[in-house]
Design a protein around this motif. Structure first.
Motif, PDB file in Angstrom:
ATOM      1  N   SER A  24       0.815  -1.218   0.000  1.00 35.22           N
ATOM      2  CA  SER A  24       0.000   0.000   0.000  1.00 35.22           C
ATOM      3  C   SER A  24       0.852   1.273   0.000  1.00 35.22           C
ATOM      4  CB  SER A  24      -0.924   0.010   1.212  1.00 35.22           C
ATOM      5  OG  SER A  24      -0.181   0.184   2.388  1.00 35.22           O
ATOM      6  N   SER A  25       0.236   2.353  -0.403  1.00 33.00           N
ATOM      7  CA  SER A  25       0.920   3.652  -0.434  1.00 33.00           C
ATOM      8  C   SER A  25       1.406   4.092   0.947  1.00 33.00           C
ATOM      9  CB  SER A  25       0.012   4.719  -1.026  1.00 33.00           C
ATOM     10  OG  SER A  25      -0.214   4.446  -2.379  1.00 33.00           O
ATOM     11  N   PRO A  26       0.613   3.924   2.018  1.00 37.03           N
ATOM     12  CA  PRO A  26       1.128   4.300   3.336  1.00 37.03           C
ATOM     13  C   PRO A  26       2.385   3.521   3.739  1.00 37.03           C
ATOM     14  CG  PRO A  26      -1.244   4.073   3.433  1.00 37.03           C
ATOM     15  CD  PRO A  26      -0.807   3.575   2.084  1.00 37.03           C
ATOM     16  N   MET A  27       2.453   2.254   3.352  1.00 42.66           N
ATOM     17  CA  MET A  27       3.639   1.462   3.676  1.00 42.66           C
ATOM     18  C   MET A  27       4.857   1.975   2.898  1.00 42.66           C
ATOM     19  SD  MET A  27       2.621  -0.524   5.969  1.00 42.66           S
ATOM     20  CE  MET A  27       1.309   0.612   6.362  1.00 42.66           C
ATOM     21  N   LYS A  28       4.632   2.358   1.662  1.00 41.43           N
ATOM     22  CA  LYS A  28       5.723   2.917   0.853  1.00 41.43           C
ATOM     23  C   LYS A  28       6.206   4.237   1.439  1.00 41.43           C
ATOM     24  CE  LYS A  28       4.256   0.532  -3.288  1.00 41.43           C
ATOM     25  NZ  LYS A  28       3.583   0.591  -4.560  1.00 41.43           N
ATOM     26  N   ARG A  29       5.277   5.061   1.925  1.00 41.82           N
ATOM     27  CA  ARG A  29       5.663   6.326   2.560  1.00 41.82           C
ATOM     28  C   ARG A  29       6.437   6.071   3.846  1.00 41.82           C
ATOM     29  NH1 ARG A  29       0.574   7.959   0.673  1.00 41.82           N
ATOM     30  NH2 ARG A  29      -0.409   7.570   2.691  1.00 41.82           N
ATOM     31  N   MET A  30       5.983   5.073   4.630  1.00 46.60           N
ATOM     32  CA  MET A  30       6.679   4.739   5.870  1.00 46.60           C
ATOM     33  C   MET A  30       8.104   4.282   5.569  1.00 46.60           C
ATOM     34  SD  MET A  30       5.648   2.079   8.919  1.00 46.60           S
ATOM     35  CE  MET A  30       5.604   0.693   7.820  1.00 46.60           C
ATOM     36  N   LYS A  31       8.261   3.464   4.529  1.00 44.44           N
ATOM     37  CA  LYS A  31       9.588   2.992   4.126  1.00 44.44           C
ATOM     38  C   LYS A  31      10.471   4.162   3.703  1.00 44.44           C
ATOM     39  CE  LYS A  31      10.413   0.920   0.128  1.00 44.44           C
ATOM     40  NZ  LYS A  31      10.458  -0.043  -0.965  1.00 44.44           N
ATOM     41  N   ASP A  32       9.936   5.072   2.912  1.00 40.12           N
ATOM     42  CA  ASP A  32      10.697   6.239   2.458  1.00 40.12           C
ATOM     43  C   ASP A  32      11.096   7.128   3.632  1.00 40.12           C
ATOM     44  OD1 ASP A  32      10.442   5.331  -0.144  1.00 40.12           O
ATOM     45  OD2 ASP A  32       8.780   6.686  -0.638  1.00 40.12           O
ATOM     46  N   GLU A  33      10.192   7.316   4.579  1.00 38.09           N
ATOM     47  CA  GLU A  33      10.472   8.139   5.761  1.00 38.09           C
ATOM     48  C   GLU A  33      11.577   7.508   6.610  1.00 38.09           C
ATOM     49  OE1 GLU A  33       9.967  11.520   8.072  1.00 38.09           O
ATOM     50  OE2 GLU A  33       9.031  11.070   6.156  1.00 38.09           O
ATOM     51  N   ALA A  34      11.509   6.181   6.782  1.00 41.94           N
ATOM     52  CA  ALA A  34      12.539   5.482   7.550  1.00 41.94           C
ATOM     53  C   ALA A  34      13.904   5.608   6.869  1.00 41.94           C
ATOM     54  CB  ALA A  34      12.167   4.003   7.727  1.00 41.94           C
ATOM     55  N   LYS A  35      13.912   5.513   5.553  1.00 44.29           N
ATOM     56  CA  LYS A  35      15.165   5.649   4.816  1.00 44.29           C
ATOM     57  C   LYS A  35      15.745   7.046   5.005  1.00 44.29           C
ATOM     58  CE  LYS A  35      17.255   4.802   0.328  1.00 44.29           C
ATOM     59  NZ  LYS A  35      17.038   4.302  -1.029  1.00 44.29           N
ATOM     60  N   LYS A  36      14.882   8.052   4.934  1.00 43.44           N
ATOM     61  CA  LYS A  36      15.308   9.435   5.107  1.00 43.44           C
ATOM     62  C   LYS A  36      15.894   9.663   6.508  1.00 43.44           C
ATOM     63  CE  LYS A  36      12.567  13.000   5.908  1.00 43.44           C
ATOM     64  NZ  LYS A  36      11.449  13.940   5.750  1.00 43.44           N
ATOM     65  N   ASN A  37      15.326   8.990   7.507  1.00 43.29           N
ATOM     66  CA  ASN A  37      15.767   9.146   8.893  1.00 43.29           C
ATOM     67  C   ASN A  37      16.883   8.185   9.299  1.00 43.29           C
ATOM     68  OD1 ASN A  37      13.898  11.187   9.338  1.00 43.29           O
ATOM     69  ND2 ASN A  37      12.301   9.749   9.940  1.00 43.29           N
ATOM     70  N   GLY A  38      17.355   7.369   8.364  1.00 47.08           N
ATOM     71  CA  GLY A  38      18.423   6.415   8.676  1.00 47.08           C
ATOM     72  C   GLY A  38      17.971   5.243   9.519  1.00 47.08           C
ATOM     73  N   LYS A  39      16.684   4.910   9.455  1.00 50.70           N
ATOM     74  CA  LYS A  39      16.138   3.821  10.269  1.00 50.70           C
ATOM     75  C   LYS A  39      15.626   2.659   9.423  1.00 50.70           C
ATOM     76  CE  LYS A  39      15.493   6.027  14.526  1.00 50.70           C
ATOM     77  NZ  LYS A  39      15.168   5.526  15.831  1.00 50.70           N
ATOM     78  N   LEU A  40      16.021   2.602   8.154  1.00 50.51           N
ATOM     79  CA  LEU A  40      15.602   1.523   7.270  1.00 50.51           C
ATOM     80  C   LEU A  40      16.685   0.461   7.229  1.00 50.51           C
ATOM     81  CD1 LEU A  40      13.419   0.568   5.207  1.00 50.51           C
ATOM     82  CD2 LEU A  40      14.868   1.584   3.449  1.00 50.51           C
ATOM     83  N   ILE A  41      16.282  -0.791   7.433  1.00 46.94           N
ATOM     84  CA  ILE A  41      17.195  -1.925   7.362  1.00 46.94           C
ATOM     85  C   ILE A  41      16.670  -2.857   6.273  1.00 46.94           C
ATOM     86  CG2 ILE A  41      18.179  -3.898   8.587  1.00 46.94           C
ATOM     87  CD1 ILE A  41      17.634  -2.258  11.197  1.00 46.94           C
ATOM     88  N   ASP A  42      17.466  -3.054   5.240  1.00 50.49           N
ATOM     89  CA  ASP A  42      17.058  -3.903   4.128  1.00 50.49           C
ATOM     90  C   ASP A  42      17.672  -5.291   4.307  1.00 50.49           C
ATOM     91  OD1 ASP A  42      16.457  -5.163   1.747  1.00 50.49           O
ATOM     92  OD2 ASP A  42      17.103  -3.499   0.476  1.00 50.49           O
ATOM     93  N   ALA A  43      16.834  -6.263   4.675  1.00 54.01           N
ATOM     94  CA  ALA A  43      17.291  -7.638   4.886  1.00 54.01           C
ATOM     95  C   ALA A  43      16.797  -8.555   3.772  1.00 54.01           C
ATOM     96  CB  ALA A  43      16.809  -8.140   6.248  1.00 54.01           C
ATOM     97  N   VAL A  60      12.542   0.281  10.566  1.00 55.11           N
ATOM     98  CA  VAL A  60      11.708  -0.407   9.588  1.00 55.11           C
ATOM     99  C   VAL A  60      12.607  -1.409   8.874  1.00 55.11           C
ATOM    100  CG1 VAL A  60      10.342  -0.124   7.488  1.00 55.11           C
ATOM    101  CG2 VAL A  60      10.165   1.564   9.327  1.00 55.11           C
ATOM    102  N   ILE A  61      12.258  -2.682   8.980  1.00 54.95           N
ATOM    103  CA  ILE A  61      13.066  -3.752   8.421  1.00 54.95           C
ATOM    104  C   ILE A  61      12.322  -4.380   7.249  1.00 54.95           C
ATOM    105  CG2 ILE A  61      14.255  -5.925   8.900  1.00 54.95           C
ATOM    106  CD1 ILE A  61      14.108  -5.090  11.920  1.00 54.95           C
ATOM    107  N   LEU A  62      12.987  -4.466   6.116  1.00 57.61           N
ATOM    108  CA  LEU A  62      12.403  -5.088   4.927  1.00 57.61           C
ATOM    109  C   LEU A  62      12.829  -6.545   4.877  1.00 57.61           C
ATOM    110  CD1 LEU A  62      13.226  -2.292   2.317  1.00 57.61           C
ATOM    111  CD2 LEU A  62      11.256  -2.456   3.850  1.00 57.61           C
ATOM    112  N   SER A  63      11.881  -7.428   4.606  1.00 58.96           N
ATOM    113  CA  SER A  63      12.170  -8.859   4.512  1.00 58.96           C
ATOM    114  C   SER A  63      11.613  -9.408   3.209  1.00 58.96           C
ATOM    115  CB  SER A  63      11.557  -9.608   5.691  1.00 58.96           C
ATOM    116  OG  SER A  63      11.710 -11.007   5.535  1.00 58.96           O
TER     117      SER A  63
END
Length: 85
Positions: A24-43, A60-63
């Motif tokens: 969903s679009s909200p999940m994509k926005r959450m992922k983008d926001e986490a990336k911007k804040n340095g809190k995105l972990i791509d696993a 925010v961790i991507l699996s």
């Protein structure tokens, strides 16, 4: 307790707040926001993101595993824990 989220990556079960579908679009926005804040972990190891794990530290961790697969693993951990008592 630790849960395997794919490719040998593990997350502390007690730190997980939510496991979400990424479409969903909200999940994509959450992922983008986490990336911007340095809190995105791509696993995902370069594979398609099939679930998003949100932790109590706002990471925010991507699996690459499906939400259902991770839930199944969590349920197995809980069953094993209940059996040890």
């Amino acid at each position: 307790m630790l849960v395997n989220i794919g490719f040998g990556n593990i997350v502390s079960l007690s730190r997980i707040v939510a496991i979400l579908n990424p479409g969903s679009s909200p999940m994509k926005r959450m992922k983008d926001e986490a990336k911007k804040n340095g809190k995105l972990i791509d696993a995902t190891e370069g594979r398609k993101t099939r679930s998003i794990i949100v932790t109590d530290s706002d990471h925010v961790i991507l699996s690459a595993l499906q939400v259902e697969t991770i839930l199944q693993r969590i349920n197995e951990i809980n069953r094993d824990e209940d059996g040890d008592r």
